[in-house]
Design an enzyme around this catalytic site. Structure first.
Site, mmCIF file in Angstrom:
data_model
loop_
_atom_site.group_PDB
_atom_site.id
_atom_site.type_symbol
_atom_site.label_atom_id
_atom_site.label_comp_id
_atom_site.label_asym_id
_atom_site.label_seq_id
_atom_site.Cartn_x
_atom_site.Cartn_y
_atom_site.Cartn_z
ATOM 1 N N SER A 24 0.834 -1.200 0.000
ATOM 2 C CA SER A 24 0.000 0.000 0.000
ATOM 3 C C SER A 24 0.875 1.260 0.000
ATOM 4 O O SER A 24 1.604 1.493 -0.951
ATOM 5 C CB SER A 24 -0.971 -0.041 1.177
ATOM 6 O OG SER A 24 -1.969 0.940 1.065
ATOM 7 N N SER A 25 0.879 2.062 1.045
ATOM 8 C CA SER A 25 1.770 3.214 1.095
ATOM 9 C C SER A 25 3.221 2.788 0.917
ATOM 10 O O SER A 25 4.016 3.486 0.279
ATOM 11 C CB SER A 25 1.613 3.955 2.425
ATOM 12 O OG SER A 25 2.473 5.067 2.507
#
Length: 298
Positions: free
Chosen positions: A135-136
Site C-alpha cells: 500500500s503506502s
C-alpha cells in the site's frame, strides 16, 4: 564490517523467534523516520539488503510481525531494514517534490540514507539492495525505484500506484506528508506508457544507468487503491525498462492469479513481472518466497 554496539541499539522487538532492533544513532535525516533493522548472526559478506516499507496506519514493528523478512534474514544472511513513518496516519510521503527528486530530500532520501548507513555500519552490499512494500509502502517502493535507480537493484510492490501518481493528481502540499489523492487511488488517473516513463525519468534527470527490475502484485477487488492502478504501474515500468512485449500465464502461481512476464526471461529473471490476483482486495498477501527468488537471494 562494524557490528552495532550497545550504545547504538534501543529496545529489542520480538518477531517470532527473531528480534528487530531500533537503531538509535541513525540521524533520521532529512525527515526523521525511525530505522529498525535485523542484522543476522550468519550475515553474508557483503550482505544483501531488503528494505520493507509498511502501509498507512502501520509501523515498522507491526510490518515486521506480519511479514517474514526478519526470519528469512536470519535464514539467508541478508540485512532487513524496516523504516518507520513519522506521520500521524502512518503513511509515507510519496507526493512531494522533495521525495520525488533524486537527493531532493523527503522520506525517500531518508530511506536511502538508511541503506547507506547499513552499508557502512554492517557490511551491506551496495549492488544488492532491494525494497518491498504494501500500500503506502508499495507507493514508496515505486518512488525509490524511480528516484534512486542507482541505489536499488529491484523492487516488489503489493497493491500500490505508479510512481508520481499522487503528485500528478495534486495532493495538498501543506499536509505532512502530502495528503491522499482520490483520483489516483480510485484508478481514475491514466497516462500513456511514455508519459509515465517520462515522469519517472524526470525524477533523476540525466541518469543513464541500469534501472531496477520490478515485480508488481495487485488484487482485482481492491477498493482502496483500485485495480486500474495495476495496469498503470505496468505501463510505467514497461516504458522505463524499454519492454514492449508481454506473455500471460493463467492460474500462476495459484488459482485465479494471472502472471504477466514482460520481455525475455522467467518469473525470477525477467525485468518486469506482474501478478493480477482475481477477487483479492486490499492488500495482496505478502509472497516472501517469490520476493527472495525475484531478488536472487538464496
Amino acid at each position: 564490517m562494524h557490528l552495532p554496539t550497545l550504545a547504538t541499539l534501543a529496545a529489542m522487538v520480538t518477531v517470532g523467534t527473531a528480534q528487530l532492533t531500533k537503531v538509535n544513532d541513525f540521524p533520521g535525516t532529512p525527515t526523521r523516520l525511525g530505522m529498525y533493522i535485523n542484522v543476522p548472526k550468519n550475515l553474508k559478506t557483503p550482505a544483501p539488503i531488503i528494505v520493507a516499507v509498511h502501509h498507512c496506519q502501520g509501523s515498522a514493528t507491526g510490518y515486521s510481525q506480519s511479514t517474514k523478512y526478519v526470519q528469512l534474514s536470519n535464514q539467508y544472511g541478508f540485512i532487513a531494514i524496516y523504516p518507520n513513518s513519522r506521520s500521524g496516519g502512518g503513511c509515507f510521503d510519496v507526493a512531494s517534490q522533495a521525495t520525488l527528486t533524486h537527493n531532493g530530500g523527503g522520506d525517500s532520501q531518508t530511506i536511502v540514507n538508511m541503506v547507506k548507513y547499513a552499508i557502512d555500519k554492517y557490511g551491506g552490499d551496495p549492488t544488492r539492495v532491494f525494497s518491498v512494500g504494501t500500500s503506502s509502502g508499495a507507493m514508496m517502493t515505486n518512488v525509490l525505484m524511480a528516484a534512486y535507480p542507482d541505489v536499488f537493484a529491484a523492487g516488489s510492490v503489493y497493491s500500490g500506484v505508479p510512481a508520481g501518481c499522487f503528485a500528478v493528481q495534486g495532493s495538498t502540499a501543506t499536509q505532512d506528508p502530502p495528503g491522499w489523492a482520490n483520483s489516483c487511488a480510485n484508478g481514475q488517473l491514466t497516462k500513456t506508457a511514455q508519459q509515465w516513463g517520462d515522469l519517472v525519468r524526470s525524477y533523476y534527470p540525466g541518469y543513464n544507468g541500469t534501472r531496477p527490475r520490478m515485480q508488481i502484485f495487485h488484487g482485482t477487488s481492491d477498493n482502496t487503491l483500485r485495480y486500474p492502478n495495476y495496469q498503470e504501474q505496468l505501463k510505467e515500468w514497461s516504458n522505463v525498462l524499454g519492454l514492449t512485449t508481454s506473455t500471460n500465464k493463467a492460474n500462476t502461481p495459484k488459482s485465479g492469479w494471472t502472471q504477466t512476464i514482460y520481455g525475455d526471461g522467467t518469473a525470477t529473471t525477467a525485468k518486469l513481472v506482474g501478478y493480477s490476483a482475481q477477487g483479492v482486495g486490499h492488500s495482496v498477501p505478502q509472497q516472501e518466497a517469490m520476493d527472495l527468488a525475484f531478488f536472487g537471494i538464496n
